[in-house]
Design a protein around this motif. Sequence first.
Motif, short mmCIF file in Angstrom:
data_model
loop_
_atom_site.label_atom_id
_atom_site.label_comp_id
_atom_site.label_asym_id
_atom_site.label_seq_id
_atom_site.Cartn_x
_atom_site.Cartn_y
_atom_site.Cartn_z
N LEU A 1 37.02 39.28 -30.54
CA LEU A 1 36.40 38.60 -31.68
C LEU A 1 36.77 37.12 -31.71
O LEU A 1 35.92 36.26 -32.00
CB LEU A 1 36.83 39.28 -32.98
CG LEU A 1 36.19 40.65 -33.26
CD1 LEU A 1 36.94 41.38 -34.36
CD2 LEU A 1 34.71 40.49 -33.63
N ALA B 1 34.49 43.30 -28.84
CA ALA B 1 34.15 42.76 -30.16
C ALA B 1 32.92 43.43 -30.74
O ALA B 1 32.81 43.60 -31.96
CB ALA B 1 33.94 41.25 -30.07
N TRP C 1 33.31 38.42 -37.36
CA TRP C 1 34.63 37.79 -37.23
C TRP C 1 35.04 37.30 -38.61
O TRP C 1 34.32 36.52 -39.25
CB TRP C 1 34.56 36.64 -36.24
CG TRP C 1 35.90 36.01 -35.95
CD1 TRP C 1 36.85 36.47 -35.10
CD2 TRP C 1 36.42 34.79 -36.50
NE1 TRP C 1 37.94 35.62 -35.08
CE2 TRP C 1 37.70 34.58 -35.93
CE3 TRP C 1 35.93 33.86 -37.42
CZ2 TRP C 1 38.49 33.48 -36.25
CZ3 TRP C 1 36.71 32.76 -37.73
CH2 TRP C 1 37.98 32.58 -37.15
#
Length: 287
Positions: free
Chosen positions: A88, A156, A161
């Motif tokens: 991320l 991710a 995020w």
Amino acid sequence: MKDSIHPNTVLGEVHLKVSNLARSIQFYKEVVGLQVLDQTVDSARFTVDGHQVLLAIQEVTGAIVPRRSSAGLYHFAILVPDRKALGLSLRNLIQFGIHIGQADHLVSEALYIADPDNNGIEIYRDRPRESWKRDAQGNYKMATDPIDWDGLLAEAGDDSWTGLPPGTIIGHIHLHVSDLQQSKAFYIDVLGFTVELNGAANMGALFIAAGGYHHHIGLNIWAGVGAPLAPAEGTGLAYFTIVVPNQAELQAVIERVSQAGIAVTEANGAWALKDPTGIEIRLVINK
């Protein structure tokens, strides 16, 4: 036999000097993913959990950005708890379009960036300790292989995020020093760390730690033997913090420092001293 520092010793708050507080706050929030815990007109402290301070920055009036030929900070390293968190972070760094260095160190996967004042930052995740290998001399086997970019980004996934996650800590710090042997004598013989990778002969660096970690502190002479510290008005490292687990261990370290003829002073619960290069260290107890 020398006294070893307690195996539960870790690193704590890193304190940096910057030239523009607002710019640095924006960078450390949006690019790195730290949260502001508190701030004043010329300083700020950052956290990931709302309690523990990982980074503090102080604006220096009329600051100059020193050359890379100065001793002091090479980089400080933010350790995230898992590979997904690193993926991320990688995706976020790519979106900001900044330069990203990278390396698979075998014991870890690492991303390297610099803040607006050219302070080096590593964001990394460790592989499980049971997978770390040592060579015949007892050094950890480390490398600078390319990371698996696609694999990290796949980790991710499509998750948003939201900054660095809880469990993120300061994993290690890497320093430009003026003399490797003097630094080794101080960090090993006085403070009590253990050499985990000795690359003095072929790479001009030592990696040292407590408790068998791959390294809590890296020491190198890549800025040149005898490199001076950056000037007081320069940006860079103000000090870093070594966190010992209890009062008995703190007292043992302070006694070794004092017996070595090194000045140490107490203020606000921290004990301050300087290594042979002149880099300031704060000793504190884990709370």
